[in-house]
Design a protein around this motif. Structure first.
Motif, PDB file in Angstrom:
ATOM      1  N   ARG A 117       0.846  -1.207   0.000  1.00  0.00           N
ATOM      2  CA  ARG A 117       0.000   0.000   0.000  1.00  0.00           C
ATOM      3  C   ARG A 117       0.876   1.249   0.000  1.00  0.00           C
ATOM      4  N   GLN A 118       1.916   1.233   0.828  1.00  0.00           N
ATOM      5  CA  GLN A 118       2.819   2.387   0.909  1.00  0.00           C
ATOM      6  C   GLN A 118       3.520   2.605  -0.434  1.00  0.00           C
ATOM      7  N   SER A 119       3.977   1.519  -1.061  1.00  0.00           N
ATOM      8  CA  SER A 119       4.663   1.638  -2.360  1.00  0.00           C
ATOM      9  C   SER A 119       3.711   2.127  -3.438  1.00  0.00           C
ATOM     10  N   LEU A 120       2.477   1.638  -3.408  1.00  0.00           N
ATOM     11  CA  LEU A 120       1.494   2.049  -4.421  1.00  0.00           C
ATOM     12  C   LEU A 120       1.099   3.516  -4.242  1.00  0.00           C
ATOM     13  N   ASN A 125       1.081   9.383  -6.028  1.00  0.00           N
ATOM     14  CA  ASN A 125       1.570  10.750  -5.828  1.00  0.00           C
ATOM     15  C   ASN A 125       2.534  11.165  -6.934  1.00  0.00           C
ATOM     16  N   ARG A 126       3.403  10.227  -7.304  1.00  0.00           N
ATOM     17  CA  ARG A 126       4.407  10.518  -8.327  1.00  0.00           C
ATOM     18  C   ARG A 126       3.765  10.901  -9.658  1.00  0.00           C
ATOM     19  N   ALA A 157       5.691  12.164   0.925  1.00  0.00           N
ATOM     20  CA  ALA A 157       6.790  13.112   0.787  1.00  0.00           C
ATOM     21  C   ALA A 157       6.482  14.494   1.349  1.00  0.00           C
ATOM     22  N   SER A 158       5.192  14.810   1.499  1.00  0.00           N
ATOM     23  CA  SER A 158       4.843  16.147   1.979  1.00  0.00           C
ATOM     24  C   SER A 158       5.396  16.398   3.389  1.00  0.00           C
TER      25      SER A 158
END
Ligand code: THU
Length: 161
Positions: A117-120, A125-126, A157-158
């Motif tokens: 989930r974190q990677s997706l 966002n990217r 990243a925010s």
């Protein structure tokens, strides 16, 4: 008493792939085929993932295990990293995931693990492209329209600015 915040997520449900669009059926079918090619001799839990990219390309992955157990990787990340490595300018519009044990697809949908989930989320966002996630089981398909639905209160990243 403090303030309570309730988070709601919308989960669509379909009884079978034929209730979904032709593209979605194609992605589910690719995930099922990918599950059959998984390398999972330790858990015997064979997971397949298929991604439809914004470019229209279809990329698949499956779990890859290792005798040193933590060195293995989930199907979703194998697929996503392959997509990002080979199509670095395309976001993901659709992801289908499914799992099989003893040569049978699970009756209920399988859900991406926390690390996936974190990677997706990084991909959403990217590329500024929400990912519609189709979680396939023989009894039902559950669908969310963004990784954010599976990972509320997420770190991204925010926070690093
Ligand atoms: N696994 C996945 O590939 N994706 C998921 O969504 C859940 C778990 C893999 C990791 C490991 O190879 C096996 O399933 C058992 O956890």
């Amino acid at each position: 008493m403090g303030l309570n915040v309730e988070i709601r997520i919308n989960i669509e449900e379909a009884a079978r792939p034929e209730d979904l669009s032709a593209k979605e059926q194609q992605v589910i079918s690719a995930a099922k085929n990918a599950a059959a090619r998984a390398y999972a001799p330790y858990s015997k839990f064979h997971v397949g993932a298929a991604l439809l990219l914004t470019s229209g390309e279809l990329v698949t992955g499956n779990n890859q295990e290792n005798a040193a157990y933590p060195d293995g990787l989930c199907a979703e990340r194998v697929a996503m990293f392959a997509a990002n490595a080979n199509h670095p300018d395309s976001g993901i519009q659709l992801l289908a995931v499914t799992a099989m044990m003893n040569d049978e697809f699970l009756e209920e949908p399988v859900y991406p693990c926390g690390s996936c989930r974190q990677s997706l989320l990084e991909s959403e966002n990217r590329f500024q492209q929400p990912i519609r996630i189709l979680m396939y089981g023989k009894n039902r398909i559950q669908i969310v329209n963004s990784v954010k639905d599976l990972l509320p209160l997420s770190f991204d990243a925010s926070f690093l600015k």
